[in-house]
Design a protein around this motif. Structure first.
Motif, PDB file in Angstrom:
ATOM      1  N   THR A  98       0.865  -1.293  -0.076  1.00  0.00           N
ATOM      2  CA  THR A  98      -0.032  -0.008   0.024  1.00  0.00           C
ATOM      3  C   THR A  98       0.896   1.189  -0.027  1.00  0.00           C
ATOM      4  OG1 THR A  98      -0.104   0.107   2.395  1.00  0.00           O
ATOM      5  CG2 THR A  98      -1.903  -1.175   1.041  1.00  0.00           C
ATOM      6  N   VAL A  99       0.134   2.259  -0.286  1.00  0.00           N
ATOM      7  CA  VAL A  99       1.312   3.456  -0.699  1.00  0.00           C
ATOM      8  C   VAL A  99       0.671   4.870  -0.092  1.00  0.00           C
ATOM      9  CG1 VAL A  99       2.547   4.648  -2.495  1.00  0.00           C
ATOM     10  CG2 VAL A  99       2.200   2.364  -2.660  1.00  0.00           C
ATOM     11  N   PRO A 100       1.192   5.441   0.792  1.00  0.00           N
ATOM     12  CA  PRO A 100       0.447   6.599   1.213  1.00  0.00           C
ATOM     13  C   PRO A 100       0.856   7.810   0.313  1.00  0.00           C
ATOM     14  CG  PRO A 100       1.879   5.635   3.074  1.00  0.00           C
ATOM     15  CD  PRO A 100       2.140   4.923   1.731  1.00  0.00           C
ATOM     16  N   PRO A 101       0.840   8.813   0.457  1.00  0.00           N
ATOM     17  CA  PRO A 101       1.090  10.278  -0.304  1.00  0.00           C
ATOM     18  C   PRO A 101       2.658   9.879  -0.545  1.00  0.00           C
ATOM     19  CG  PRO A 101      -0.504  11.094   1.153  1.00  0.00           C
ATOM     20  CD  PRO A 101      -0.214   9.396   1.606  1.00  0.00           C
ATOM     21  N   VAL A 102       3.185  10.296  -1.732  1.00  0.00           N
ATOM     22  CA  VAL A 102       4.630  10.106  -1.923  1.00  0.00           C
ATOM     23  C   VAL A 102       5.457  11.494  -1.873  1.00  0.00           C
ATOM     24  CG1 VAL A 102       6.497   9.232  -3.388  1.00  0.00           C
ATOM     25  CG2 VAL A 102       4.473   7.612  -2.869  1.00  0.00           C
ATOM     26  N   GLY A 103       6.126  11.875  -1.046  1.00  0.00           N
ATOM     27  CA  GLY A 103       6.910  13.135  -1.186  1.00  0.00           C
ATOM     28  C   GLY A 103       7.980  13.242  -2.219  1.00  0.00           C
ATOM     29  N   GLY A 104       7.418  13.079  -3.415  1.00  0.00           N
ATOM     30  CA  GLY A 104       8.618  13.439  -4.629  1.00  0.00           C
ATOM     31  C   GLY A 104       9.191  11.771  -4.911  1.00  0.00           C
ATOM     32  N   GLY A 105       9.264  11.751  -6.324  1.00  0.00           N
ATOM     33  CA  GLY A 105       9.584  10.629  -7.138  1.00  0.00           C
ATOM     34  C   GLY A 105      10.673  10.855  -8.021  1.00  0.00           C
ATOM     35  N   PHE A 106      10.011  11.568  -9.174  1.00  0.00           N
ATOM     36  CA  PHE A 106      10.948  11.660 -10.377  1.00  0.00           C
ATOM     37  C   PHE A 106      11.677  10.513 -11.013  1.00  0.00           C
ATOM     38  CE2 PHE A 106      11.562  15.344  -7.008  1.00  0.00           C
ATOM     39  CZ  PHE A 106      10.574  15.982  -7.588  1.00  0.00           C
ATOM     40  N   GLY A 107      11.200   9.392 -10.573  1.00  0.00           N
ATOM     41  CA  GLY A 107      12.156   8.114 -10.995  1.00  0.00           C
ATOM     42  C   GLY A 107      12.767   7.556 -10.137  1.00  0.00           C
ATOM     43  N   LEU A 108      13.207   8.306  -9.076  1.00  0.00           N
ATOM     44  CA  LEU A 108      13.898   7.584  -7.950  1.00  0.00           C
ATOM     45  C   LEU A 108      13.190   6.491  -7.578  1.00  0.00           C
ATOM     46  CD1 LEU A 108      16.275   7.514  -5.759  1.00  0.00           C
ATOM     47  CD2 LEU A 108      14.715   9.084  -4.535  1.00  0.00           C
ATOM     48  N   LYS A 109      11.940   6.553  -7.447  1.00  0.00           N
ATOM     49  CA  LYS A 109      11.196   5.506  -6.576  1.00  0.00           C
ATOM     50  C   LYS A 109      10.383   4.489  -7.607  1.00  0.00           C
ATOM     51  CE  LYS A 109      10.784   8.772  -2.470  1.00  0.00           C
ATOM     52  NZ  LYS A 109       9.891   9.359  -2.197  1.00  0.00           N
ATOM     53  N   PHE A 110      11.159   4.534  -9.076  1.00  0.00           N
ATOM     54  CA  PHE A 110      10.661   3.598 -10.159  1.00  0.00           C
ATOM     55  C   PHE A 110      11.259   2.469  -9.822  1.00  0.00           C
ATOM     56  CE2 PHE A 110       8.999   2.515 -14.152  1.00  0.00           C
ATOM     57  CZ  PHE A 110       7.696   3.017 -14.080  1.00  0.00           C
ATOM     58  N   ASP A 111      11.659   1.809  -8.504  1.00  0.00           N
ATOM     59  CA  ASP A 111      12.199   0.267  -8.586  1.00  0.00           C
ATOM     60  C   ASP A 111      12.063   0.202  -7.065  1.00  0.00           C
ATOM     61  OD1 ASP A 111      13.681  -1.784  -8.977  1.00  0.00           O
ATOM     62  OD2 ASP A 111      15.625  -0.587  -9.708  1.00  0.00           O
ATOM     63  N   CYS A 112      12.252  -1.222  -6.860  1.00  0.00           N
ATOM     64  CA  CYS A 112      12.045  -1.614  -5.488  1.00  0.00           C
ATOM     65  C   CYS A 112      13.193  -1.083  -4.652  1.00  0.00           C
ATOM     66  CB  CYS A 112      12.096  -3.289  -5.479  1.00  0.00           C
ATOM     67  SG  CYS A 112      11.618  -3.807  -4.018  1.00  0.00           S
ATOM     68  N   ALA A 113      13.283  -0.836  -3.536  1.00  0.00           N
ATOM     69  CA  ALA A 113      14.264  -0.333  -2.939  1.00  0.00           C
ATOM     70  C   ALA A 113      14.481  -0.984  -1.233  1.00  0.00           C
ATOM     71  CB  ALA A 113      14.246   1.157  -2.586  1.00  0.00           C
ATOM     72  N   LEU A 114      14.100  -0.213  -0.393  1.00  0.00           N
ATOM     73  CA  LEU A 114      14.245  -0.502   1.023  1.00  0.00           C
ATOM     74  C   LEU A 114      13.256  -1.861   1.483  1.00  0.00           C
ATOM     75  CD1 LEU A 114      14.786   2.601   2.764  1.00  0.00           C
ATOM     76  CD2 LEU A 114      16.347   0.977   1.896  1.00  0.00           C
ATOM     77  N   GLU A 115      12.247  -2.159   0.525  1.00  0.00           N
ATOM     78  CA  GLU A 115      10.989  -2.799   1.083  1.00  0.00           C
ATOM     79  C   GLU A 115      11.202  -4.217   1.250  1.00  0.00           C
ATOM     80  OE1 GLU A 115      11.295  -1.198  -1.890  1.00  0.00           O
ATOM     81  OE2 GLU A 115       9.655   0.614  -1.799  1.00  0.00           O
ATOM     82  N   PRO A 116      12.204  -5.040   0.682  1.00  0.00           N
ATOM     83  CA  PRO A 116      12.607  -6.445   1.021  1.00  0.00           C
ATOM     84  C   PRO A 116      13.205  -6.422   2.432  1.00  0.00           C
ATOM     85  CG  PRO A 116      12.973  -5.754  -1.205  1.00  0.00           C
ATOM     86  CD  PRO A 116      12.798  -4.509  -0.686  1.00  0.00           C
TER      87      PRO A 116
END
Ligand code: FES
Ligand code: FES
Lengths: 156, 787
Positions: B241-259
């Motif tokens: 689930t995704v709350p409001p995102v404070g800026g992405g610009f592509g940075l968050k177009f990949d899996c990151a810290l989640e695993p």
């Protein structure tokens, strides 16, 4: 040793280390998450609060130095859920994007407009150099601030 | 439906809480019993891990879980599965994760990290692409041949993570024609950091045998699938689930810290929050990549481009990631914009021992456009043609062939250049404002695309006359989910946008979605939502037709009512019809879906490409005027003007916001933003003091003109508008500065020292000895294609 903080008119005692940055107490202990700890080094302005009416970056402000001062956070600008006139202008001009910078920016602009109710474009621009926004490119915020200042002049 | 019903300057519904500090981004959230996670990151790379001993961390009071590579054996990637969650045996880049802990407090978590014993042995490094391409270069992935290939067709060898080529027509013949001038340009580009204000952040928990990941991402489904892959668990056991995102610009177009957070939550049995510090964000940014390019053209005296060949090296860092896909996009950007008689292009994603790069608003399109437009100016200068006339003569129009042989529909760039010329003719030049400084002006063109891909939507129409839209769309600040989507749905159903509720992304509730980025949100999520609304509308009209004793074709929906066409007050409210429908049939709902429809390219000319043609191209024409101080090299932008192809502007004011913001980011890239690496491959800029983004005093108001009517498969003819504004900013500023100082601009950013060195002729020309002189020598030998 307990430190007493006055935040948005309420007194809070904390036993945190006196060097703890105010922003951490606001966010972690008081659920006042409006101030954002974006850089923690005083560059971005997203953590700006008012101390005795003056804007300060709460990431560099140790709670020991905030003791006994009147601290107002962004949450206090829209007391009772009513946006301040400046916030309303920013809403109506549809200038918000991701929104992370706006709490700090509205706090800084509120204090700026209090001492410069009728600023020039250049003055508004200069006043924003301590508040970085990565999304908007600033100019439309400045338009909204000028329109708001003019409306307040006309109305007052 | 009348498309104009969807067009309005509808303000954002999330502004109120954002302005008053009440919006809860992921970084602002917490859960009862939540632990704090932290990651141990490598200090130096490359290195072999000799010993990693976490026992002291595990024994620290208050530590609830410690994880290492043993806990996450799977590899993931785009095109090639080359990336583990933690470094296992080999450390390939600075700040690569080695272990992670979850503890009662952040202080305990940090103390536990400090207690981890690690011994490493340094290995020889390939930090630059030049080093990585040497015949004896140390391999970043010694086991590259054993990796699972997820997408077939790319060339791969050693440090060449991916190679894509385009060969169309007979370039050899074109370059040997006696009547052509051959123009060659070289470029070197640095990395750009997104500096999204909200860092990557996640809270994960493990409940009833499933993972719940609440995260700041643009791609909930990628997070779901990659987490499952590296943890080797079924994807269905992950909910994102995704709350409001404070800026992405592509940075968050990949899996990151989640695993990491998911693993820690499972191991500790408690919710775990993991947030990157600003320094971690800087060191692991997934930047717009650094690149090196050579482009050569064969051009006739009257300005026909008969041949073009190019070699592009893109630094993917230690793992392939997005750059593998982006090798495709070189064809449509560096070889875009203009009609070309023949082409030869090779784009290579190169492994280096540096932090991985990623996606950033318009990605490699930005520097490819810079290189192409500067090259275009050099061609015009060589053949003695006005650069604008040269562009006007060669831009792609209806029926023209693109780089990979697709046939373009409709004229956009030509009319847009005319529009820009008219705008400029209608107002005075700012030349006088330059005073004694050097004045330059440039108009450039650019081509980008909508990354279409699958999207799904479900709409429930409630008996109170409101509707809710369920998608996996995320609001990252661009406004699409709070403006375009409710506008489209409301127009289709005859409601006000404020009556349309848009649910935040939840992979348990909504169907698959590629993610929010690539200009696709309005197009794909908008089209899926519109399709769902059309189904609801059909059901609604069937019931209304009975209630009003009127055929459905004679009914219209607007202002919350269904009326007999043309007769106000003749009908009833949508709420009443929805109530009636609920009694007769059950609650009303509709589902919609959208995806690519293939566009034909010339068979066999593109290899290793993820897409072979642009389904929905987007065009942009930019103009700027600059003044350069000859004593200091300081560049001031005097004016900036944009004509942008938007298909149909659903919310013109919101589009203007995106353009102003995108141009500002582009000005930062053109003038002062640069991530550099030291000899050890470490990122030098680790905070906002050393990485300078534009301040209010650095930007100018952008004059904005929207070009409507170019063909688009998007809903109501819309295109994505938020990605493309950054596309030709570096190109336009670069060309204007080159003209002002009368020097070749081969690099950005145009910082005062760099510009001053050029003015003083002290800037060495960009040399690329690792790009072979002959184009063919830059291409991996490949088995001939079966025809
Ligand atoms: S977080 Fe305080 S100035 Fe950036
Ligand atoms: S709106 Fe995103 S940082 Fe300002």
């Amino acid at each position: 040793m307990s430190i007493s903080l006055t935040i948005n008119g309420e007194t809070h005692a904390t036993n945190r280390d006196p060097l703890t940055p105010l922003v951490d107490v606001l966010r972690d202990d008081l659920a006042l998450t409006g101030a954002k700890a974006v850089c923690r080094e005083g560059f971005c302005g997203a953590c700006t609060v008012l101390m005795d009416g003056q804007p300060v970056v709460s990431c560099l402000l140790p709670i020991a130095s905030a003791a006994g001062r009147d601290i107002r956070t962004v949450e206090a600008l829209s007391d009772g859920g009513e946006l301040s006139p400046l916030q309303k202008a920013l809403e109506q001009h549809d200038v918000v994007q991701c929104g992370m910078c706006f709490p700090g920016m509205t706090v800084a602009l509120t204090s700026f407009l209090a001492s410069n109710p009728n600023p020039t474009r250049e003055q508004v621009k200069q006043s924003l150099v301590g508040n970085i926004c990565r999304c908007t490119g600033y100019e439309r915020i400045i338009d909204a601030v000028l329109a708001h200042a003019q409306a307040m002049q006309g109305g007052g | 439906m009348d498309a104009s019903a969807a067009v309005m300057n509808y303000p954002r519904r999330d502004a109120r809480d954002k302005l008053s500090g009440r919006t809860r981004y992921t970084v602002d959230r917490s859960r009862p019993g939540m632990l704090h996670g932290a990651i141990l990151r490598a200090q130096a790379a490359p290195a072999r891990i000799v010993r990693l001993d976490v026992s002291a961390a595990e024994a620290t009071p208050g530590v609830r879980a410690v994880i290492t590579g043993r806990d996450a054996p799977g590899l993931h990637g785009i095109g090639v599965a080359d990336q583990p969650l933690f470094a296992i045996d080999l450390i390939r880049h600075q700040a690569e994760p080695l272990a992670a802990v979850a503890a009662d407090t952040m202080e305990i978590a940090k103390a536990a990290l400090a207690a981890i014993r690690i011994e490493t042995e340094p290995l020889p490094a390939a930090v630059t692409m030049e080093q990585a391409l040497r015949p004896d270069a140390p391999l970043v992935h010694p086991d590259w041949t054993s990796y699972e290939v997820l997408f077939e067709g790319g060339g791969r060898s050693g440090n060449i993570a991916w190679e894509a080529t385009v060969v169309r027509g007979d370039a050899e013949a074109a370059f040997s024609r006696p009547d052509v001038a051959i123009v060659e340009s070289n470029f070197r580009i640095g990395r750009q950091n997104h500096l999204a204000f909200e860092p990557r952040a996640v809270i994960a928990s493990y409940e009833d045998g499933r993972y719940h990941i609440e995260t700041s991402t643009q791609v909930p489904w990628t997070v779901r699938n990659v987490t499952a892959r590296v943890l080797q668990i079924p994807a269905s056991s992950v909910r994102v689930t995704v709350p409001p995102v404070g800026g992405g610009f592509g940075l968050k177009f990949d899996c990151a810290l989640e695993p990491f957070a998911a693993l820690l939550a499972r191991k500790s049995g408690r919710p775990v929050k993991l947030v990157n510090s600003r320094q971690e964000e800087m060191l692991t940014c997934l930047c717009r990549e650094n690149a090196e390019l050579r482009i050569r053209s064969a051009v006739t005296g009257d300005g026909e481009i008969v041949g073009r060949e190019a070699v592009v090296l893109m630094d993917c860092g230690a793992y392939g990631g997005e750059q593998i896909f982006l090798t495709t996009m070189t064809a449509h950007t560096l070889l875009g914009n203009y009609r070309l008689g023949s082409v030869k292009l090779v784009s290579r994603a190169i492994y280096t021992h540096t932090a991985p790069n990623g996606a950033f608003r318009a990605c490699n399109g930005v520097y490819n456009t810079f290189a192409l437009e500067r090259h275009t100016d050099e061609i015009a200068a060589r053949i003695g043609m006005d650069p604008l006339a040269f562009r006007r003569r060669n831009v792609l129009g209806a029926g023209d062939l693109g780089a990979t042989g697709q046939v373009f529909e409709g004229d956009a760039l030509g009319p847009m250049l005319d529009r820009m010329a008219a705008v400029k003719a209608s107002r005075p030049s700012r030349k006088a404002q330059a005073g004694r400084r050097l004045y330059g002006q440039a108009t450039t063109v650019g081509t980008w695309f909508v990354f279409v891909g699958p999207s799904a939507a479900t709409i429930n129409l409630h008996s109170d006359g409101s509707a809710s839209v369920i998608t996996s769309g995320v609001e990252i600040g661009s406004g699409t989910m709070v403006q375009a989507v409710p506008q489209i749905v409301a127009a289709e159903l005859g409601l006000r946008p404020e009556d349309v509720i848009v649910r935040a992304a939840d992979t348990d509730a909504a169907g698959y979605d590629v993610g929010v980025g690539g200009g696709r949100t309005t197009v794909s999520l908008g089209a899926a939502s519109r399709a769902a609304a059309i189904e609801v509308r059909r059901k609604l009209l069937a019931v209304a037709s009975q209630m009003l004793q009127t055929p459905a074709e004679k009914l219209e929906l607007r202002d919350g009512r269904i009326e007999i066409a043309g007769i106000r007050g003749s009908g009833t409210t949508i709420a009443k019809v929805a109530q009636r429908a609920q009694e007769l049939l059950g609650p009303l709902s509709g589902v919609g879906a959208f995806t690519n429809s293939p566009v034909v390219s010339q068979p066999g000319c593109a290899r290793g490409h993820f897409i072979e043609a642009l389904e929905i191209p987007i065009f942009a024409v930019h103009d700027c005027e600059v003044a350069v101080e000859p004593e200091t090299g300081h560049v001031e932008v005097l004016s900036y003007t944009v004509v942008q192809d938007v298909g149909r502007a659903l919310n013109p004011r919101a589009i203007a916001s995106q353009i102003q913001g995108g141009v500002a980011q582009g000005l930062g890239y053109a003038l002062h933003e640069e991530i550099t690496l030291d000899e050890q491959g470490r990122i030098r800029q680790t905070n906002l003091e050393t990485y300078r983004v534009p301040l209010a005093t650095d930007v100018v108001p952008v004059e904005i003109h929207l070009h409507e009517g170019a063909p688009s498969r998007g809903p109501l003819g819309a295109k994505g508008a938020g990605e493309v504004p950054i596309l030709n900013v570096a190109a336009t500023v670069g060309c204007a500065v080159a003209r002002a100082i009368d020097r070749r601009v081969e690099q950005i950013p145009l910082t005062p020292p760099r510009v001053l060195a050029m003015i003083l002729d002290k800037a060495p020309a960009v040399r690329l000895p690792h790009i072979a002189e002959r184009w063919e020598d830059n291409v991996l030998p490949r088995p001939a294609r079966k025809s």
